[in-house]
Write a protein that holds these residues in place. Structure first.
Motif: not given
Ligand SMILES: Cc1cc2nc3c(=O)[nH]c(=O)nc-3n(C[C@H](O)[C@H](O)[C@H](O)COP(=O)(O)OP(=O)(O)OC[C@H]3O[C@@H](n4cnc5c(N)ncnc54)[C@H](O)[C@@H]3O)c2cc1C
Ligand code: FES
Ligand code: FES
Lengths: 159, 286
Positions: B30-31, B33-34, B37-38, B41, B52, B100-103, B105-107
């Motif tokens: 897992i890097a 996880g974006t 995690l989906l 689930e 990780s 995606g959006g900024p948040a 891209r931080h992950r």
């Protein structure tokens, strides 16, 4: 094999030791259900809406897509702690002044995304950059105009 | 994902040991996880243990004389913010901004995007266009594979069981651009996207068309040159749009897609040629 462990976080400036956090748990759920910080909202639980945005070591992140254990040792800021930051106070004031919310469900996410952008070192405060900082957040009520105005006002105030 | 275990090794050796000691499907890296995690689930993967990569010293951004090396776990936001990257490979920044959006891209990481090999990935077409390669690490050591060979089909890569993406290597400088078409700019996948680049050394143009399953298609040209005319660009773009293998689906018909491919190929080449990265008539444009 264990399926959980202790996590140590600094949440809104306060050290929190959380015991027995399952490894598969997301930060969103730890904040809401273990730490009773219900200001952080769950919208889609899939990265699409931004309602769950919090700051992790100052960066805006989607707490629905972050394992709590991945944040172990980090400093987390939620909407409950935003007014301890000067940028946070400016953003909240701007949302009030411009009426940047209706039902308010999306507001914590917008506020955290904006604070994360404006508080980052060397942040670009140009209108286009400020608008782009909100690209990952959805609102079903306002039509965005008042939110964008609030964001531009906040950017001017902190400059 | 109840009962899943999670470990965060801090050295490469330790990380690799986790993968050699268990059957492949039981251990998953897992890097950011974006994506993962989906998948967890939805039950698309069901590992016993997540390894990780976030504590590994794999986030470097290093400049060699003709190459830029990016650690696989470097968040996209940290690449996007770098002015030297913008100058050396402008198309990479444009491609990252499409994710995606900024948040997010931080992950989200570059390595995770590549490993996932989604047909709609916004970074893979650009990496193909600039001729990037990936360095992989596994029990048998390191090997380097061009992205063109790494990405095989939708979610199919050259990764062997237990192997990880260590870093991505881009030749620089690479005048480049990325253009996409979606219904909505964020929270939508690129229906068609084009990464394009010009190699000043060989005078070769490379475009990669994304959003066309099973994987992005690469097209090259050596006749256009550094200063292609509008007519030459149009001819090339139409030819590419005619021969690229693509289908219609619920989102868009085949004919519509081909039209959009032609438009985006032309825009991408113009963006590269006019960004003044090629040649030196910067002064006369003002
Ligand atoms: C709301 C949303 C919007 C999105 N929009 C876009 C978009 O517009 N464009 C786009 O291209 N993508 C998009 N994505 C997809 C995703 O964010 C990217 O693919 C991201 O770059 C994945 O990186 P990660 O680090 O989060 O990967 P992870 O989720 O950590 O991993 C993805 C996969 O790769 C494997 N893996 C990760 N790192 C490595 C490694 N170093 N070596 C080997 N295997 C590895 C994992 O096991 C997993 O199978 C979106 C995702 C979401 C949730
Ligand atoms: S709840 Fe996290 S992005 Fe929607
Ligand atoms: S104010 Fe209701 S969702 Fe934004």
């Amino acid at each position: 094999m264990t399926s959980g462990a202790r996590v140590s976080l600094v949440v809104n400036g306060r050290r929190r030791e959380v015991a027995d956090v399952p490894f598969g748990e997301r930060l969103l759920d730890t904040l809401r259900w273990r730490l009773s910080l219900k200001g952080t909202k769950e919208g889609c639980r899939a990265g699409n809406c931004g309602a769950c945005t919090v700051l992790v070591d100052g960066r805006p992140m989607l707490s629905c897509l972050l394992l709590t254990h991945e944040a172990n040792g980090a400093s987390v800021t939620t909407i409950e702690g935003v007014e301890a930051l000067s940028v946070g106070r400016a953003v909240v004031r701007a949302f009030e002044a411009e009426g940047g919310l209706q039902c308010g469900y999306c507001t914590p996410g917008f506020v955290m995304a904006l604070v994360g952008h404006l508080a980052s070192p060397g942040a670009d405060r140009s209108p286009a950059a400020v608008r782009a900082a909100l690209e990952g957040n959805l609102c079903r009520c306002t039509g965005y105009a008042s939110i964008v105005r609030a964001a531009q006002r906040a950017a001017k105030e902190v400059a | 994902m109840a009962g899943v275990e999670w470990v965060a090794p801090s050295t490469e050796d330790e990380a690799l040991r986790y993968f050699s000691s268990d059957p492949p499907s039981a251990v998953v890296p897992i890097a950011g996880g974006t994506d993962l995690l989906l998948d967890l689930e939805a039950g698309r993967v069901g590992p016993r243990r997540l390894v990780s990569l976030s504590r590994l010293p794999w986030r470097e951004l290093e400049w060699a004389p003709n190459a830029l090396r990016i650690g696989s776990t470097r968040p996209l936001a940290d690449i996007q913010a770098d002015p030297r990257v913008r100058q050396a490979v402008p198309g990479l920044i444009e491609a990252i901004l499409a994710v995606g959006g900024p948040a997010l891209r931080h992950r989200a990481t570059l390595g995770g995007n590549l490993a996932r090999a989604a047909p709609a990935s916004d970074v893979i077409p650009l990496l193909l266009a600039v001729g990037a390669s990936v360095e992989l690490v596994g029990a048998d050591g390191h090997r380097t594979v061009p992205v063109d060979q790494f990405v095989r089909a939708s979610r199919e890569t050259a990764l062997r069981p237990g192997e990880l993406i260590r870093r991505i290597v881009l030749p620089v400088p690479r005048p480049s651009a990325y253009r996409w078409h979606r219904v909505r700019p964020v929270n939508d996948i690129s229906h068609v996207a084009v990464g394009g680049s010009f190699d000043p050394g060989t005078s070769e143009w490379t475009v990669a068309i994304g959003g066309v399953p099973p994987r992005p298609q690469v097209e090259r040209d050596r006749t256009l040159g550094a200063r292609p005319s509008d007519a030459a660009i149009e001819t090339f773009a139409r030819a590419v749009a005619e021969r690229v293998p693509l289908r219609g689906d619920l989102r868009a018909s085949e004919g519509y897609r081909r039209r959009v491919v032609a438009i985006l190929v032309a825009r991408t080449i113009r963006a590269v040629a006019m960004a003044d990265q090629i040649g030196s008539d910067r002064g006369s444009a003002a």
